[in-house]
Structures are given as C-alpha cells and as structure tokens.
Design a protein around this motif. Structure first.
Motif: not given
Length: 437
Positions: A128-131, A137-144, A149-158, A180-181
């Motif tokens: 389900e989680i492609t490369e 996902f890794l790039n989003i986690l590098k951001k503070l 964005t709201k889309h990025e927060h939802n992606m991390v949660w999913k 979100k933290k």
C-alpha cells in the motif's frame, strides 16, 4: 374501421353530416375513450372538404374515404418501454473476475510474519505504501511541523495509523493529534538510541535491541567482550564488585527492522532494556513521538474532563450554592462511567455504594409494594410489585444521603437508556469529603 370503434363525438358528427338523426345518448355504445388525442389532427379531420356535400355527391365519397384514412392519426400512441436487458458483456466480466479470485494462487505461508505479529512487531502492508509515497513521507518528516500543509499532516497520520504497535497504545484521536508533532531523526551506525523521552519508530536501516549481561573482568576469552571490541560498539558498564561488571550489549537475535518500535510514551525507566534502547547497525532514519507531547495531550484531556465534571455538579439542584473550591474536591475524586439500559443501579432496602451525577440519559425510579392477589378456593397470596414513581434526568444527583447516613434506599433505580454519569465511590467520599458535605 368499424363504427363501434369511433368515439361518441365523432360518431354523432358523422350522423349529422349524413342527415341521420342522432340516436338517444343511452343507445350509443359505451366506448373507451383514448387518454391522449392529437387535437390538431382532430380539427383538420372535422374540416375535410366535402363532408357536408349532398348525399349522392362524388366529392362527399372522396371526403368520406379521406376521413376514414386519417382518422387513426388523431390518437397519440405511447411508446412502449421495454424492461432493460442486462448487458451480457458485464456479466461475463464479473464472472471472469470471480473465477480469477477463486483460482488466485495462495500466498506462501511466511511464519516469520506471523511471529512478528504475535510478538507485537510491525505488520504494515508494504504494498500500500509505494517507494515514491514513502520517500515523500520521509521528506515531510524532515520539515518542522509548523511548516507542513494540511495535506502533509493528513498523509503522516494515514501512514502512522497503519502501524499496529502505535494503534495498540494510542486511540485514533490521540494519534491524529500527535502525528502533527512528530519528526524524524538521523542516527549514524553504532549509535545507541535510548527511548526514555518518547516512542520511536524505525523507518530505514536496522538496529539491535540492547540486553543486560553480567561478565567477569578477569576472563581472558570472553566472546561478548571480544565482539564488542571488534565491532567498536559503545556500551555501558557498571561495576558490581572488583571482578564483575553489568553490561548493556546489543543482542544478535533481537533485531529491529523497518516499522519496528521501541521506547515508551510514559517514561522508559521501568521498561526492560531490550524495549527501551537499541544500537544501530547502519545509518537509520527514526521517527520520534515525544513523551512531552503525549503528556500535554493527557493533561489537556484531564483538564477538559474536569471542566465537564465541574459544570455537571454545579448544575445539580443541591450544589448550585456550593463554593467552587468544595466542588473541586468532588471533581478530583469522581470518574465518568457508562451504564447500559436496564441496569439496576441500586435495589430498594440496600445502601448505595456511590454518588451519581447524571450527565446524559435518565433513570427510572420504582417503589416495591406488597399486594394481595386472589387465588381460587377463597385464598389470597402476597406478591411484590414495582410501581413506577418517576425518573432522574440529566443534571440530577442521587445517593448522598444514603452514603453519609448509611441509610438503605427506599426505591429501586434502573437506567431507562444508556446513562453516562460522574461517580464518586463510597470509600472516597467517606474519607475525603466528610468535611465538605
């Protein structure tokens, strides 16, 4: 066309044209009129040239033939709608798909996957989680978190809600807030990562859990000491006496791979060392859920719940004039509980074991009454019956007098539907609140 099939109005018109007196209305045949008539065609039909000519005129005969020919056109024939025939192609496709599912080869039995799941290891669906999605996902986690964005927060949660080791410890609402933290940390090879300050999830690389061993310092051929020296691993040592040391070393069997979890959100000092810390075998990306954020979330939930209790107790009739400090004493020892419909909270003649403050739902109050029932052969029998007396609604309390005076209840209280209430147990109210009530 037979004359009997003509409507009465047309038939009468034709008889008038032919100078034939119309028969009485009752003698006309009872005909079924059409529901839809084209009145434009009917008007043209009635004005055909020659219909009013003399009886033996040739023009009249031609007009009569034209009338008979055009007469069916005055009716609007409705189109017959046939039932829809299902497409055979769709049926064939569905049948083929069903056959493919039935004949799909079974997945090989991977015992390691079942062992990981039984031991609380990761069992996330990698397909389900492609490369590409994982790299995003890794790039989003590098951001503070404040820059996501709201889309990025939802992606991390999913993604996080698919990790069983997280969902077993956190509710969906809590995990959504904590997602979100979170941030990722980079750890180089041979680093010791201790999970005292949060819950960690391994995203890339591999690590080994640390275990506690006791080793003698005077043995020359110690395999563990030799291995640590060869691999250049750092380890903690605590001298128990002059010859024995307590070591924390990486285990060869207890490995942590992708989506593996270690550490704790509630403080890791009471945990086993193998669950608390790891030593990285490669450079690793590790996601961290801070224990401080979880503590803030728990405090916020307690604060919200206490505010709800305070508001509830203050609105009960007997507590409206109480000072806030006294109500806070009750709030600190009360807990919310839910009771199903038809649950007997207290029986008549018994001392209740708690004080209840109804937040939602209602309770029915019954009084036990002994009555006489007539039996055959001039006999009577005593029977107990429950008589409905009223109900306890929201923002009402009960049980205070029974607990403080140890007086039995004179009524039976049964929940009418699901009831949520703040409850104070008798052991708490007797010890702490005697000077308050």
């Amino acid at each position: 066309m037979p004359v009997d099939s003509l409507p009465n109005s047309i038939l009468a018109h034709m008889l008038a044209i032919n100078n034939v007196p119309p028969p009485p209305l009752r003698s006309l045949p009872r005909l079924r009129l059409s529901k839809t008539i084209n009145y434009g065609q009917l008007n043209a039909l009635c004005h055909i040239r020659g219909l009013k000519s003399d009886q033996h005129s040739s023009l009249r005969l031609e007009a009569h033939d034209a009338f008979i020919k055009q007469y069916p056109q005055i009716y609007l024939h409705e189109k017959t709608v046939l039932p829809k025939v299902p497409h055979l192609a769709d049926k064939r496709k569905s049948a083929v798909r069903l056959a493919e599912k039935k004949h799909q080869p079974a997945m090989p039995h991977n015992i390691s996957a079942y062992l990981r799941e039984a031991r609380g290891g990761p069992s996330i669906d990698e397909e389900e989680i492609t490369e590409e999605k994982f790299q995003e996902f890794l790039n989003i986690l590098k951001k503070l978190p404040v820059y996501r964005t709201k889309h990025e927060h939802n992606m991390v949660w999913k993604i996080l809600k698919n990790i069983p080791a997280l969902t077993s410890q956190l509710s969906k609402e809590d995990l959504k807030i904590l997602s979100k933290k979170v941030m990722s940390e980079t750890w180089i090879k041979a680093s010791t990562v201790t999970g005292d300050d949060g819950l960690y999830v391994l995203l890339t690389g591999q690590a080994r859990r640390r275990i506690k061993v006791f080793r003698s310092l005077i043995e020359e051929n110690d395999s563990i000491i030799t291995s640590l020296y060869r691999d250049s691993f750092l380890f903690d040592a605590e001298l128990k006496d002059s010859t024995v040391a307590q070591l924390y070393v990486p285990s060869k069997k207890l490995t942590v791979k992708k989506w593996g979890v270690f550490g704790s959100l509630k403080g890791g000092h009471e945990m086993n060392e193998s669950d608390r810390s790891v030593v990285t075998d490669y450079d690793c990306e590790i996601l961290k859920i801070p224990a401080k954020e979880y503590e803030k979330l728990e405090l916020e939930k307690v604060k919200h719940e206490n505010a709800k209790k305070l508001k509830l107790i203050r609105k009960c009739p007997f507590y409206e004039t109480w000072p806030t400090l006294s109500i806070w004493e009750l709030v600190s020892i009360s807990k919310f509980k839910t009771f199903p419909p038809g649950h007997v909270l207290v029986e008549s003649g018994t001392v209740i074991s708690f004080v209840g403050y109804i937040s939602s739902g209602y309770c029915n109050i019954y009084r036990n009454i002994v009555g006489l029932v007539d039996l055959p052969i001039n006999k009577v029998k005593k029977m107990k019956k429950r008589v409905y007396m009223g109900k306890l609604k929201e923002k009402e309390s009960f049980g205070e007098v029974s607990i403080l005076l140890q007086a039995p209840f004179t009524c039976t209280i049964i929940t009418g539907r699901e009831v949520e209430m703040a409850v104070i147990e008798d052991k708490d109210i007797q010890g702490k609140c005697m000077n308050v009530i």
